[in-house]
Scaffold this motif. Structure first.
Motif, PDB file in Angstrom:
ATOM      1  N   VAL A  80     -24.601  40.682  29.680  1.00  0.00           N
ATOM      2  CA  VAL A  80     -25.052  41.391  28.480  1.00  0.00           C
ATOM      3  C   VAL A  80     -23.863  41.942  27.705  1.00  0.00           C
ATOM      4  N   ILE A  81     -22.879  42.505  28.389  1.00  0.00           N
ATOM      5  CA  ILE A  81     -21.690  43.038  27.709  1.00  0.00           C
ATOM      6  C   ILE A  81     -20.941  41.919  27.000  1.00  0.00           C
ATOM      7  N   THR A  82     -20.808  40.781  27.656  1.00  0.00           N
ATOM      8  CA  THR A  82     -20.112  39.641  27.041  1.00  0.00           C
ATOM      9  C   THR A  82     -20.847  39.158  25.795  1.00  0.00           C
ATOM     10  N   LEU A  83     -22.167  39.041  25.895  1.00  0.00           N
ATOM     11  CA  LEU A  83     -22.963  38.624  24.733  1.00  0.00           C
ATOM     12  C   LEU A  83     -22.821  39.625  23.589  1.00  0.00           C
ATOM     13  N   GLY A  84     -22.806  40.923  23.916  1.00  0.00           N
ATOM     14  CA  GLY A  84     -22.655  41.951  22.890  1.00  0.00           C
ATOM     15  C   GLY A  84     -21.318  41.863  22.174  1.00  0.00           C
ATOM     16  N   MET A  85     -20.261  41.597  22.916  1.00  0.00           N
ATOM     17  CA  MET A  85     -18.936  41.454  22.300  1.00  0.00           C
ATOM     18  C   MET A  85     -18.908  40.279  21.335  1.00  0.00           C
ATOM     19  N   PHE A  86     -19.487  39.156  21.748  1.00  0.00           N
ATOM     20  CA  PHE A  86     -19.525  37.986  20.866  1.00  0.00           C
ATOM     21  C   PHE A  86     -20.400  38.252  19.641  1.00  0.00           C
ATOM     22  N   GLU A  87     -21.550  38.892  19.847  1.00  0.00           N
ATOM     23  CA  GLU A  87     -22.453  39.151  18.729  1.00  0.00           C
ATOM     24  C   GLU A  87     -21.794  40.019  17.670  1.00  0.00           C
ATOM     25  N   MET A  88     -21.183  41.136  18.073  1.00  0.00           N
ATOM     26  CA  MET A  88     -20.562  42.040  17.105  1.00  0.00           C
ATOM     27  C   MET A  88     -19.403  41.364  16.364  1.00  0.00           C
ATOM     28  N   ALA A  89     -18.613  40.588  17.097  1.00  0.00           N
ATOM     29  CA  ALA A  89     -17.490  39.890  16.463  1.00  0.00           C
ATOM     30  C   ALA A  89     -17.981  38.861  15.451  1.00  0.00           C
ATOM     31  N   LEU A  90     -19.028  38.117  15.814  1.00  0.00           N
ATOM     32  CA  LEU A  90     -19.567  37.107  14.899  1.00  0.00           C
ATOM     33  C   LEU A  90     -20.162  37.749  13.651  1.00  0.00           C
ATOM     34  N   TRP A  91     -20.878  38.883  13.814  1.00  0.00           N
ATOM     35  CA  TRP A  91     -21.425  39.567  12.647  1.00  0.00           C
ATOM     36  C   TRP A  91     -20.307  40.044  11.730  1.00  0.00           C
ATOM     37  N   TYR A  92     -19.229  40.565  12.308  1.00  0.00           N
ATOM     38  CA  TYR A  92     -18.121  41.041  11.469  1.00  0.00           C
ATOM     39  C   TYR A  92     -17.511  39.883  10.680  1.00  0.00           C
ATOM     40  N   PHE A  93     -17.241  38.760  11.344  1.00  0.00           N
ATOM     41  CA  PHE A  93     -16.638  37.624  10.644  1.00  0.00           C
ATOM     42  C   PHE A  93     -17.615  37.017   9.630  1.00  0.00           C
ATOM     43  N   ASP A  94     -18.905  37.052   9.941  1.00  0.00           N
ATOM     44  CA  ASP A  94     -19.911  36.570   8.999  1.00  0.00           C
ATOM     45  C   ASP A  94     -19.872  37.384   7.711  1.00  0.00           C
ATOM     46  N   TYR A  95     -19.870  38.707   7.846  1.00  0.00           N
ATOM     47  CA  TYR A  95     -19.846  39.579   6.667  1.00  0.00           C
ATOM     48  C   TYR A  95     -18.513  39.493   5.936  1.00  0.00           C
ATOM     49  N   ALA A  96     -17.428  39.361   6.688  1.00  0.00           N
ATOM     50  CA  ALA A  96     -16.111  39.273   6.047  1.00  0.00           C
ATOM     51  C   ALA A  96     -15.988  38.016   5.194  1.00  0.00           C
ATOM     52  N   GLU A  97     -16.465  36.873   5.715  1.00  0.00           N
ATOM     53  CA  GLU A  97     -16.410  35.636   4.927  1.00  0.00           C
ATOM     54  C   GLU A  97     -17.362  35.690   3.745  1.00  0.00           C
ATOM     55  N   PHE A  98     -18.526  36.261   3.962  1.00  0.00           N
ATOM     56  CA  PHE A  98     -19.499  36.446   2.884  1.00  0.00           C
ATOM     57  C   PHE A  98     -18.893  37.284   1.765  1.00  0.00           C
ATOM     58  N   ASN A  99     -18.207  38.357   2.150  1.00  0.00           N
ATOM     59  CA  ASN A  99     -17.603  39.248   1.168  1.00  0.00           C
ATOM     60  C   ASN A  99     -16.480  38.569   0.399  1.00  0.00           C
ATOM     61  N   GLU A 100     -15.810  37.636   1.056  1.00  0.00           N
ATOM     62  CA  GLU A 100     -14.673  36.967   0.438  1.00  0.00           C
ATOM     63  C   GLU A 100     -15.101  35.869  -0.531  1.00  0.00           C
ATOM     64  N   THR A 101     -16.149  35.117  -0.181  1.00  0.00           N
ATOM     65  CA  THR A 101     -16.521  33.946  -0.969  1.00  0.00           C
ATOM     66  C   THR A 101     -17.784  34.126  -1.805  1.00  0.00           C
ATOM     67  N   GLY A 102     -18.635  35.066  -1.425  1.00  0.00           N
ATOM     68  CA  GLY A 102     -19.906  35.222  -2.116  1.00  0.00           C
ATOM     69  C   GLY A 102     -20.980  34.280  -1.622  1.00  0.00           C
ATOM     70  N   VAL A 103     -20.633  33.391  -0.704  1.00  0.00           N
ATOM     71  CA  VAL A 103     -21.580  32.447  -0.119  1.00  0.00           C
ATOM     72  C   VAL A 103     -21.674  32.738   1.371  1.00  0.00           C
ATOM     73  N   ARG A 104     -22.881  32.967   1.854  1.00  0.00           N
ATOM     74  CA  ARG A 104     -23.040  33.305   3.263  1.00  0.00           C
ATOM     75  C   ARG A 104     -22.758  32.083   4.129  1.00  0.00           C
ATOM     76  N   PRO A 105     -21.869  32.196   5.138  1.00  0.00           N
ATOM     77  CA  PRO A 105     -21.580  31.064   6.030  1.00  0.00           C
ATOM     78  C   PRO A 105     -22.739  30.839   6.989  1.00  0.00           C
ATOM     79  N   SER A 106     -23.592  29.885   6.690  1.00  0.00           N
ATOM     80  CA  SER A 106     -24.826  29.709   7.454  1.00  0.00           C
ATOM     81  C   SER A 106     -24.570  29.432   8.932  1.00  0.00           C
ATOM     82  N   GLY A 107     -23.496  28.686   9.227  1.00  0.00           N
ATOM     83  CA  GLY A 107     -23.199  28.390  10.632  1.00  0.00           C
ATOM     84  C   GLY A 107     -22.884  29.645  11.425  1.00  0.00           C
ATOM     85  N   THR A 108     -21.997  30.490  10.879  1.00  0.00           N
ATOM     86  CA  THR A 108     -21.644  31.734  11.565  1.00  0.00           C
ATOM     87  C   THR A 108     -22.848  32.655  11.675  1.00  0.00           C
ATOM     88  N   THR A 109     -23.661  32.694  10.626  1.00  0.00           N
ATOM     89  CA  THR A 109     -24.855  33.542  10.639  1.00  0.00           C
ATOM     90  C   THR A 109     -25.823  33.118  11.739  1.00  0.00           C
TER      91      THR A 109
END
Length: 506
Positions: free
Chosen positions: A244-273
């Motif tokens: 569960v801890i490992t899954l949580g670390m991956f989930e939070m990191a993926l959400w951060y990178f998803d929002y960061a790329e979204f913020n940079e390009t204006g297009v949501r990265p569907s794969g990361t999401t």
């Protein structure tokens, strides 16, 4: 049935990935207008936008803006031999919604100018009714185009509208010509905030997920350090917590990178999401299953779940599928800050499954606590009591927050409180993390870990607790002597002791 469910879920995921969803870049692909009263309307988007200080046409490239790019309206060819009234784009802040439309003599409100309003000199018949905002000069922004004779398409002039005031902005394309009821729109609009393309409602979540990533890293360092120190003392339940801890670390990191790329390009990265959603749903499913198994005593007071293993697995699979579809629709399927009514249809199954989880967990906890107390296994009883208290607090807080969430959404019909909306999903992440933290403290690997693990048949809750009574032997008959009855002794000359006594007397 299970195979069919997984096939349907996979098809939904694939469809979302292929179609692609863009939030701050709103694309229109042959969208149709809908009749509303005496007008025809298409909703182009609604987003919270923060103001940029000193915003103007010159610095709008780096500030907040709404930009129209290649907006094309197409009408049927059979009506192209006539000119038409204008097709307008209207951009307004939610507080100025009353400036759009009007009514004559207090009658039904209309967006398009009626003959009665035209007679009053308020507007020109067939045009859009709008007034200037008393709060922000120059708003709402209204501009448009019209079809020339024999023209099938009409192009809206490109425009970039700087945003000088923070607010929830709405875009509608409107026309008042019944002959254009089959009108369609193509093109896109770009919505930008001062710090990037993330919609204002979602912007604070990028920093939040960065903070949560750090929190999970700290928890992971503590847990893995203890795990490495006492790896010989680790039992099955602690391996589940590690997952569960490992899954949580991956989930939070993926959400951060998803929002960061979204913020940079204006297009949501569907794969990361999709990956972030999937990791999150797997984590929530595994967490609920672990809590349920702990409540049943798995790994602590019983070695297996016995005959209910398949039922637990089925409940987990059903919860995963329902949650995966809901999260994909909410995160990979939303192009606006407005939620659709179909969301209720997806939320209800997840809510019912959650309620079933809670009922089963507390029923199992009650049975486990009773058996621990009856057998006087005090160390495990104390740990289970702490776990039960933490779980009860989490459930009570969850119910209170659900009530607040319902109140928040029911009183915020027009999304005027959009700046606070990010707190709702953030709270659930914090509550989940807090409960995981408590579980990590209670079951952290240590030199005494095995005292909380299942230790053998003496603690097997699946066996019968009734005492086994020893069956008494039958009462001997009077015709037989007991094997414990003392026989009279005889002397060496063959006489009994009684005879010797009589001889001495004589």
């Amino acid at each position: 049935m299970t195979t069919l469910s997984f096939t349907v879920a996979a098809a939904i995921v694939l469809a979302i990935v292929i179609i692609g969803v863009e939030a701050s870049v709103h694309e229109y692909r042959g969208e149709r207008f809908v009749s509303k009263g005496n007008s025809f309307v298409f909703h182009g988007g609604s987003e919270g936008v923060y103001s940029s200080a000193g915003s103007s046409e010159q610095d709008s490239a780096t500030g907040s803006f709404i930009q129209f790019e290649k907006i094309i309206f197409t009408r049927p060819k059979e009506i192209s031999n006539t000119s038409s009234t204008s097709v307008h784009a209207i951009v307004f802040e939610v507080d100025d919604r009353e400036t759009i439309g009007g009514s004559a003599y207090g009658g039904q409100r209309a967006v398009c100018c009626t003959p009665d309003l035209s007679k009053l000199g308020v507007c020109k018949e067939g045009e859009i009714i709008h007034r200037q905002s008393t709060k922000t000069p120059g708003w709402p922004q209204v501009f448009g185009t019209l079809f020339e004779v024999d023209e099938v398409v009409a192009t809206l002039p490109s425009r970039k509208i700087p945003i000088a005031e923070t607010g929830m902005y709405n875009l509608y394309f409107i026309h008042c010509d019944p002959n254009l009821k089959d009108l369609s729109v193509d093109g896109k609009t770009v919505w930008k905030n001062p710090l990037g393309y993330l919609p204002g409602r979602m912007a604070p979540l990028m920093n939040f997920y960065g903070f949560m990533s750090l929190a999970f890293v700290i928890l992971g360092i503590f847990w893995f350090y203890q795990y490495a120190r006492f790896w010989k003392e680790v039992f099955a339940l602690q391996n589940c917590i590690t997952l569960v801890i490992t899954l949580g670390m991956f989930e939070m990191a993926l959400w951060y990178f998803d929002y960061a790329e979204f913020n940079e390009t204006g297009v949501r990265p569907s794969g990361t999401t999709v990956w972030a959603v999937t990791f999150g749903v797997v984590k929530r499913t595994v967490s609920r299953l672990i809590i349920l198994m702990v409540a049943m005593g798995y790994g602590v007071v019983r070695p297996t779940l016995g005959g209910i293993t398949s039922k637990v697995a089925m409940l987990g699979a059903t919860f995963f599928l329902a949650s995966e579809v809901l999260e994909l629709v909410e995160n990979a399927g939303t192009i606006s800050d407005l939620s659709g009514k179909a969301r209720l249809f997806l939320v209800l199954p997840v809510a019912l499954l959650d309620a079933f989880f809670i009922l089963w967990i507390f029923t199992s906890l009650s049975a486990t606590l009773n058996k621990l107390q009856a057998r006087r296994i005090m160390a495990k009883l104390d740990m289970y009591r702490k776990f039960t208290n933490a779980l009860a607090v989490a459930v009570i807080v969850s119910i209170g927050w659900i009530c607040y969430e319902l109140y928040f959404k029911s009183t915020d019909v027009y999304n005027e409180n959009w700046q606070k909306a990010w707190i709702i999903p953030a709270f659930w992440q914090i509550l989940s993390y807090s409960l995981l933290f408590v579980i990590c403290v209670l079951w952290a690997p240590s030199q005494n870990s095995m005292r909380y693990a299942y230790s053998g048949d003496s603690e097997d809750f699946d066996r019968d607790d009734s005492l086994v009574l020893i069956k008494p032997s039958p009462v001997p008959s009077n015709d037989f002597r007991s094997i414990t009855e003392t026989k009279p002794l005889q002397s060496d000359n063959g006489l009994r002791d009684d005879d010797l006594g009589e001889e001495k007397t004589a």
